[in-house]
Write a protein that holds these residues in place. Sequence first.
Motif, mmCIF file in Angstrom:
data_model
loop_
_atom_site.group_PDB
_atom_site.id
_atom_site.type_symbol
_atom_site.label_atom_id
_atom_site.label_comp_id
_atom_site.label_asym_id
_atom_site.label_seq_id
_atom_site.Cartn_x
_atom_site.Cartn_y
_atom_site.Cartn_z
ATOM 1 N N UNK A 60 61.864 85.130 -1.037
ATOM 2 C CA UNK A 60 60.849 86.144 -0.765
ATOM 3 C C UNK A 60 59.840 85.638 0.264
ATOM 4 N N UNK A 61 59.520 84.332 0.194
ATOM 5 C CA UNK A 61 58.605 83.712 1.155
ATOM 6 C C UNK A 61 59.189 82.383 1.620
ATOM 7 N N UNK A 62 58.693 81.903 2.751
ATOM 8 C CA UNK A 62 58.946 80.524 3.143
ATOM 9 C C UNK A 62 57.733 79.718 2.699
ATOM 10 N N UNK A 63 57.890 78.424 2.538
ATOM 11 C CA UNK A 63 56.778 77.591 2.064
ATOM 12 C C UNK A 63 55.564 77.696 2.986
ATOM 13 N N UNK A 64 55.811 77.750 4.287
ATOM 14 C CA UNK A 64 54.719 77.776 5.257
ATOM 15 C C UNK A 64 53.941 79.088 5.247
ATOM 16 N N UNK A 65 54.589 80.180 4.767
ATOM 17 C CA UNK A 65 53.955 81.501 4.819
ATOM 18 C C UNK A 65 53.525 82.023 3.447
ATOM 19 N N UNK A 118 50.781 70.138 5.971
ATOM 20 C CA UNK A 118 51.877 69.169 6.063
ATOM 21 C C UNK A 118 52.714 69.176 4.791
ATOM 22 N N UNK A 119 52.052 69.311 3.658
ATOM 23 C CA UNK A 119 52.764 69.360 2.373
ATOM 24 C C UNK A 119 53.671 70.580 2.302
ATOM 25 N N UNK A 120 53.148 71.734 2.668
ATOM 26 C CA UNK A 120 53.916 72.969 2.579
ATOM 27 C C UNK A 120 55.084 72.993 3.574
ATOM 28 N N UNK A 159 56.901 64.977 6.089
ATOM 29 C CA UNK A 159 56.724 63.694 5.409
ATOM 30 C C UNK A 159 56.043 62.659 6.304
ATOM 31 N N UNK A 160 56.335 62.697 7.593
ATOM 32 C CA UNK A 160 55.744 61.723 8.526
ATOM 33 C C UNK A 160 54.229 61.878 8.568
ATOM 34 N N UNK A 161 53.770 63.119 8.700
ATOM 35 C CA UNK A 161 52.324 63.368 8.745
ATOM 36 C C UNK A 161 51.661 63.008 7.423
ATOM 37 N N UNK A 162 52.309 63.347 6.316
ATOM 38 C CA UNK A 162 51.729 63.047 5.009
ATOM 39 C C UNK A 162 51.598 61.537 4.789
ATOM 40 N N UNK A 163 52.618 60.785 5.188
ATOM 41 C CA UNK A 163 52.568 59.333 5.050
ATOM 42 C C UNK A 163 51.460 58.748 5.926
ATOM 43 N N UNK A 164 51.312 59.298 7.126
ATOM 44 C CA UNK A 164 50.277 58.829 8.044
ATOM 45 C C UNK A 164 48.885 59.105 7.489
ATOM 46 N N UNK A 165 48.696 60.299 6.928
ATOM 47 C CA UNK A 165 47.394 60.664 6.379
ATOM 48 C C UNK A 165 47.082 59.872 5.118
ATOM 49 N N UNK A 166 48.098 59.587 4.336
ATOM 50 C CA UNK A 166 47.898 58.762 3.144
ATOM 51 C C UNK A 166 47.496 57.338 3.533
ATOM 52 N N UNK A 167 48.113 56.840 4.599
ATOM 53 C CA UNK A 167 47.815 55.486 5.076
ATOM 54 C C UNK A 167 46.382 55.381 5.582
ATOM 55 N N UNK A 168 45.864 56.473 6.134
ATOM 56 C CA UNK A 168 44.486 56.483 6.642
ATOM 57 C C UNK A 168 43.483 56.130 5.554
ATOM 58 N N UNK A 169 43.785 56.538 4.324
ATOM 59 C CA UNK A 169 42.840 56.323 3.219
ATOM 60 C C UNK A 169 43.385 55.332 2.194
ATOM 61 N N UNK A 170 44.458 54.636 2.553
ATOM 62 C CA UNK A 170 45.043 53.572 1.713
ATOM 63 C C UNK A 170 45.579 54.068 0.378
ATOM 64 N N UNK A 214 47.759 67.081 -3.775
ATOM 65 C CA UNK A 214 47.848 68.277 -2.928
ATOM 66 C C UNK A 214 48.572 69.393 -3.665
ATOM 67 N N UNK A 215 49.662 69.033 -4.324
ATOM 68 C CA UNK A 215 50.425 70.020 -5.087
ATOM 69 C C UNK A 215 49.564 70.616 -6.199
ATOM 70 N N UNK A 216 48.854 69.781 -6.921
ATOM 71 C CA UNK A 216 48.030 70.268 -8.022
ATOM 72 C C UNK A 216 46.899 71.179 -7.530
ATOM 73 N N UNK A 217 46.392 70.909 -6.348
ATOM 74 C CA UNK A 217 45.312 71.745 -5.816
ATOM 75 C C UNK A 217 45.809 73.143 -5.470
ATOM 76 N N UNK A 218 47.099 73.283 -5.247
ATOM 77 C CA UNK A 218 47.695 74.582 -4.932
ATOM 78 C C UNK A 218 48.168 75.325 -6.181
ATOM 79 N N UNK A 219 48.169 74.652 -7.311
ATOM 80 C CA UNK A 219 48.757 75.208 -8.527
ATOM 81 C C UNK A 219 48.156 76.559 -8.958
#
Length: 279
Positions: A60-65, A115-117, A121-132, A142-147
């Motif tokens: 019915x939807x794509x993840x991005x939409x 990036x999650x939706x 994965x590349x962007x998510x790993x990079x952003x995670x690395x920014x904050x250790x 991120x998933x829980x915030x969308x729940x």
Amino acid sequence: MANELLHQIGRLIQKRPMYKEALSVYRDIVIFLNDIEPEIKYVMKDEVIGEIKVKEGFPLFSREDLPLDLKAASSLFKRLLEHLSSKKRKDKEALEKASSKAQAHPDWVTNLIAAFLSRDEITMKSMAKEVDLEPMVIKFFTHMSLRPSLNILKESAGERIDKDGWKYGYCPLCGSYPDMAYLGDQGKRFLHCELCGYEWYYPRLKCPFCENDQPKELGYFVSEEEEGFRVDFCKKCNRYIKTLDMRVIEQPAPLELENLITLHLDMLAHEQGFKAGNS
């Protein structure tokens, strides 16, 4: 709904103390989720188009939409980081760093959700690395915030889908892959969507990830710790999915919790060379 989930979490902490830390964090998140009311509620505008999409094998939807309340999700993400960074955790400094980043740069949270939706994965790993932070940790938050928004969407749009007419291994609502499965009273297998939690019927002797239906290439192994838990695997695509047999489990918990407290099965599957189907 939240009270029942909290009850289940309390019961599981007593039953499986090895997962107490993870379940306690999840309990905090459930309490936060209960306070969030998404502003966006999906209303089906064109039922005919929706029916045609599902009949032709399109979700019915794509993840991005997905029509989600991203403002509420961003707010909840920040609250989760702020709360958890106040606790005594091994990743306390990383959580404080992530919390400061999210408060100072709202676009950072928005980009993370995007990036999650989109499964970037590349962007998510990079952003995670920014904050250790570990990528899996930031992905989980991120998933829980969308729940809350996902629950509203599942309740309002999910009922429009003909479950019996859907024959694919990906979710008819959002197009995501399943993260778990269960066998019902009749022995039929149902898949559980990793993203929105929608459930649908799928043949037992068929891989939901590559559609392989050759018995010689399909198999499973069972958990030695508890009856009713098994891992179904496919030798063709080397993917697996954890499965609960509801016919023998006395008090099954919601699949989102069962997924969290069966990490030992994931480890066994990985040791045998299989990877999660939704990875």
